[in-house]
Design an enzyme around this catalytic site. Sequence first.
Site, short mmCIF file in Angstrom:
data_model
loop_
_atom_site.label_atom_id
_atom_site.label_comp_id
_atom_site.label_asym_id
_atom_site.label_seq_id
_atom_site.Cartn_x
_atom_site.Cartn_y
_atom_site.Cartn_z
N LYS A 225 -2.70 7.05 1.27
CA LYS A 225 -2.47 7.33 2.68
C LYS A 225 -1.40 8.43 2.75
O LYS A 225 -0.22 8.18 2.95
CB LYS A 225 -2.03 6.06 3.41
N ARG B 155 0.84 -1.21 0.00
CA ARG B 155 0.00 0.00 0.00
C ARG B 155 0.87 1.25 0.00
O ARG B 155 0.55 2.25 -0.67
CB ARG B 155 -0.96 0.00 1.19
N GLU C 136 -16.33 6.55 5.44
CA GLU C 136 -15.56 5.89 6.49
C GLU C 136 -15.61 6.76 7.74
O GLU C 136 -16.23 7.81 7.75
CB GLU C 136 -14.11 5.66 6.04
N1 PXG Z 1 -9.33 5.13 7.00
C1 PXG Z 1 -8.41 6.07 7.26
C2 PXG Z 1 -8.65 7.47 6.80
C3 PXG Z 1 -7.25 5.72 7.95
O1 PXG Z 1 -6.31 6.65 8.21
C4 PXG Z 1 -8.05 3.44 8.09
C5 PXG Z 1 -9.17 3.86 7.39
C6 PXG Z 1 -7.90 2.01 8.47
O2 PXG Z 1 -6.87 1.39 7.69
P1 PXG Z 1 -5.99 0.18 8.25
O3 PXG Z 1 -5.12 -0.19 7.11
O4 PXG Z 1 -5.23 0.69 9.43
O5 PXG Z 1 -6.93 -0.89 8.62
C7 PXG Z 1 -7.07 4.39 8.38
C8 PXG Z 1 -5.85 3.98 9.14
C9 PXG Z 1 -2.61 7.05 13.25
C10 PXG Z 1 -3.07 5.85 12.54
O6 PXG Z 1 -1.53 7.00 13.82
C11 PXG Z 1 -3.97 5.96 11.51
C12 PXG Z 1 -4.38 4.83 10.85
C13 PXG Z 1 -3.92 3.60 11.22
C14 PXG Z 1 -3.01 3.50 12.24
C15 PXG Z 1 -2.59 4.63 12.93
O7 PXG Z 1 -3.31 8.05 13.26
N2 PXG Z 1 -5.28 5.02 9.85
#
Ligand code: PXG
Length: 288
Positions: free
Chosen positions: A150, A51, A181
């Site tokens: 991301k 990713r 989301e």
């Molecule tokens: N949507 C958004 C906008 C995110 O930033 C997810 C969904 C979930 O994705 P994953 O791949 O984690 O299942 C995210 C993930 C942080 C932090 O430090 C942010 C995320 C994940 C871990 C830590 O703010 N965002």
Amino acid sequence: MSKIYIDGVFYSKEDAKISVFDHGLLYGDGIFEGIRFYNGRVFRLEEHIDRLYDSARAIALDIPLSKAEMTEATLASCRENNLRDGYIRLVVTRGVGDLGLNPKNCIRPTTIIIADGIKLYPEELYTNGLKVVTCATRRVAPAAFSPAVKSLNYLNNILAKIEAGNAGEGLMLNEQGYVAEATGDNVFLIKKGVLFTPPISAGALGGITRNTVIELAQEAGIEVKEVMLTRYDCYTADEFFLTGTAAEIIPVVDLDGRPIGDGKPGPLTGKLSGHYRELTQASGAPIY
Ligand code: PXG
């Protein structure tokens, strides 16, 4: 004493610094990953690395490391900090440039890897569930900038988070009013035994926890539908939960003041959480 990787060198926390001319800071020009490791193994590392490189490709950023080198640097960061459970923040910025936004003037992308312990969410949220409110701030339109990237630009999500404030977590809709989301998590609901989640095209990040939950549900014989969802679908769901690397699977018991189901975390959410916990403990790329 934590050790932080910057461009191939490990620094102490105090010395881990980057230039004020880095475009990651000046313009939010860069990408990142948030990764968890459990019991000495990095969960879904290959998927996170893939990713990251897809995000890089989407913003025309040439990561100076191969995927294999990035994987090794990530594992080395965990080893350097003697950790078996924790959180990895992998960041690649456009690098040091001048005060103009043209990325052509940036010499070389900056790679940062922070491996640290994780601050877990309060256990209370998992047993009693979370309250969620719909935000007026819409998720950025995919035609303007794809939410699948991301990127280091999180102001869209941060503004929604501020709106949600003390009320709880924020639900974000897309420009058409369909559920996209949460501010940093993907959204799932269960109705009559079927698991529903919005497609990525609704304007969501392709969450790795989301993919894992879809797989776990299919293995458990639960039907999964990726379809556009409205707030009506959420209000009338039997169960509702959010997924993310940090939050894992977190039950939602109230949306906009309407209790979800009977107002308590539901049984299928509990079942999937159990399967998820087992998988995180027993799989992943070995650190040592
Ligand atoms: N949507 C958004 C906008 C995110 O930033 C997810 C969904 C979930 O994705 P994953 O791949 O984690 O299942 C995210 C993930 C942080 C932090 O430090 C942010 C995320 C994940 C871990 C830590 O703010 N965002």
